[in-house]
Write a protein that holds these residues in place. Structure first.
Motif, PDB file in Angstrom:
ATOM      1  N   ALA A   1       0.817  -1.215   0.000  1.00 40.79           N
ATOM      2  CA  ALA A   1       0.000   0.000   0.000  1.00 40.79           C
ATOM      3  C   ALA A   1       0.846   1.257   0.000  1.00 40.79           C
ATOM      4  O   ALA A   1       0.376   2.335  -0.363  1.00 40.79           O
ATOM      5  N   GLY A   2       2.106   1.147   0.429  1.00 39.33           N
ATOM      6  CA  GLY A   2       3.010   2.301   0.399  1.00 39.33           C
ATOM      7  C   GLY A   2       2.762   3.320   1.481  1.00 39.33           C
ATOM      8  O   GLY A   2       3.184   4.468   1.352  1.00 39.33           O
ATOM      9  N   ARG A   3       2.081   2.916   2.576  1.00 36.78           N
ATOM     10  CA  ARG A   3       1.748   3.884   3.628  1.00 36.78           C
ATOM     11  C   ARG A   3       2.091   3.344   5.014  1.00 36.78           C
ATOM     12  O   ARG A   3       1.343   3.516   5.975  1.00 36.78           O
ATOM     13  N   LEU A   4       3.230   2.684   5.122  1.00 37.97           N
ATOM     14  CA  LEU A   4       3.659   2.200   6.435  1.00 37.97           C
ATOM     15  C   LEU A   4       3.945   3.387   7.347  1.00 37.97           C
ATOM     16  O   LEU A   4       4.481   4.406   6.911  1.00 37.97           O
ATOM     17  N   HIS A   5       3.612   3.244   8.624  1.00 41.83           N
ATOM     18  CA  HIS A   5       3.962   4.296   9.589  1.00 41.83           C
ATOM     19  C   HIS A   5       4.845   3.773  10.722  1.00 41.83           C
ATOM     20  O   HIS A   5       5.311   4.553  11.541  1.00 41.83           O
ATOM     21  N   SER A   6       5.064   2.445  10.756  1.00 45.24           N
ATOM     22  CA  SER A   6       5.936   1.873  11.786  1.00 45.24           C
ATOM     23  C   SER A   6       6.608   0.625  11.233  1.00 45.24           C
ATOM     24  O   SER A   6       6.248   0.111  10.163  1.00 45.24           O
ATOM     25  N   THR A   7       7.589   0.135  11.981  1.00 44.09           N
ATOM     26  CA  THR A   7       8.328  -1.060  11.568  1.00 44.09           C
ATOM     27  C   THR A   7       7.452  -2.295  11.674  1.00 44.09           C
ATOM     28  O   THR A   7       6.709  -2.460  12.648  1.00 44.09           O
TER      29      THR A   7
END
Length: 300
Positions: free
Chosen positions: A156-162
């Motif tokens: 999705a290209g919208r990671l906010h964390s590991t």
């Protein structure tokens, strides 16, 4: 690479999906100001729901941003990486030892290469990734290979964390017919053995990464000590120069004081000489007038 479940991008500049894609391509340091700017623009345009979604976007960590950047900047490699994850998970489900061995070797090599690419892309964008952040990027990539949900999140290209990989790849093999107790026991032992092997491999990789980080930190510590020693030398030299300058300044001040005294004495002498000169001039004029007076008397 098209994000799973996303609307197709059109020419609409107000497409909230496109706005969110742009936002998650923004470096973390500028994420919040840009998010508020985009949300305010959506509210001003009367798109309250879009503004709510934009405002709810979570600021990514540096590692998550680097993973997103890798996905967007290397679409072909990212697609192949996702395909490798599908193949690895299928091999584990099928308990295919040859495929697992071959694909696992690819996994270690490709994760390392992708992590380097992410670090290079981040550096080009003005952000150097520390060893800890590099480790988080590798953790995310390993999770993408092992966990289909993690793969969807990254795609999705919208990671906010590991993302954290599971302890082992899924290895439940679908069966079309009931298996005998002995076969079930054999499969269970194989699954456990494969899980232990995978866990051992991960532990070895983690130990190797930790050892590399330790070596890097030692090298940085040694460089920092050398830098501190150089700074101390420069500081000592500066102190010496300051002390020498202050000593010269004190000497010059004494010279200046003496010059001031000499100047004052010379002024006094000048005033005294000027007074004496004035008296001498008056006396000379008076004497000259007396001579003239006596000369006129004699002439009579």
């Amino acid at each position: 690479m098209e994000r799973k479940g996303a609307r197709r991008r059109g020419g609409d500049e107000h497409d909230v999906e496109a706005v969110l894609d742009e936002l998650y391509a923004t470096p973390p340091a500028r994420f919040v100001p840009r998010r508020e700017e985009l949300a305010a623009a959506a509210r001003t345009a009367g798109r309250a729901e879009d503004a709510r979604r934009i405002h709810a976007a979570r600021r990514p960590t540096l590692a998550a941003w680097a993973a997103n950047l890798l996905l967007r900047s290397r679409p072909q490699e990212s697609r192949q990486f996702l395909e490798l994850g599908n193949a690895l998970r299928e091999a584990h489900r099928a308990l295919d030892p040859d495929a697992i061995k071959e694909l696992s070797a690819q996994r270690r090599r490709i994760v390392s290469a992708m992590s380097r690419q992410a670090a290079e892309l981040a550096l080009e964008a003005g952000h150097r990734l520390s060893d800890t952040v590099r480790h988080d990027v590798e953790s995310t990539l390993n999770a993408v290979l092992a966990d289909p949900d993690a793969a969807d999140q990254w795609a999705a290209g919208r990671l906010h964390s590991t993302l954290t990989p599971p302890a082992a790849f899924p290895s439940a093999r679908p069966q079309t017919a009931p298996a005998s107790p002995r076969a079930e026991r054999t499969d269970e032992l194989a699954v456990r053995r494969r899980a232990r092997e995978e866990e051992l491999t991960r532990a070895r990789e983690a130990a190797e990464a930790a050892g590399q980080r330790l070596r890097d930190q030692r090298a940085e510590h040694t460089a920092a000590e050398a830098s501190l020693e150089r700074a101390r030398d420069r500081r000592d030299q500066a102190h010496q120069q300051v002390e020498a300058t202050e000593q010269r300044l004190r000497q010059e001040r004494e010279v200046l004081k003496q010059a001031d005294r000499d100047h004052g004495q010379a002024e006094k002498q000048l005033h005294t000489a000027a007074d004496a000169l004035a008296r001498a001039e008056r006396e000379a004029r008076e004497a000259s007038r007396e001579v003239e007076r006596l000369g006129r008397r004699r002439a009579r």
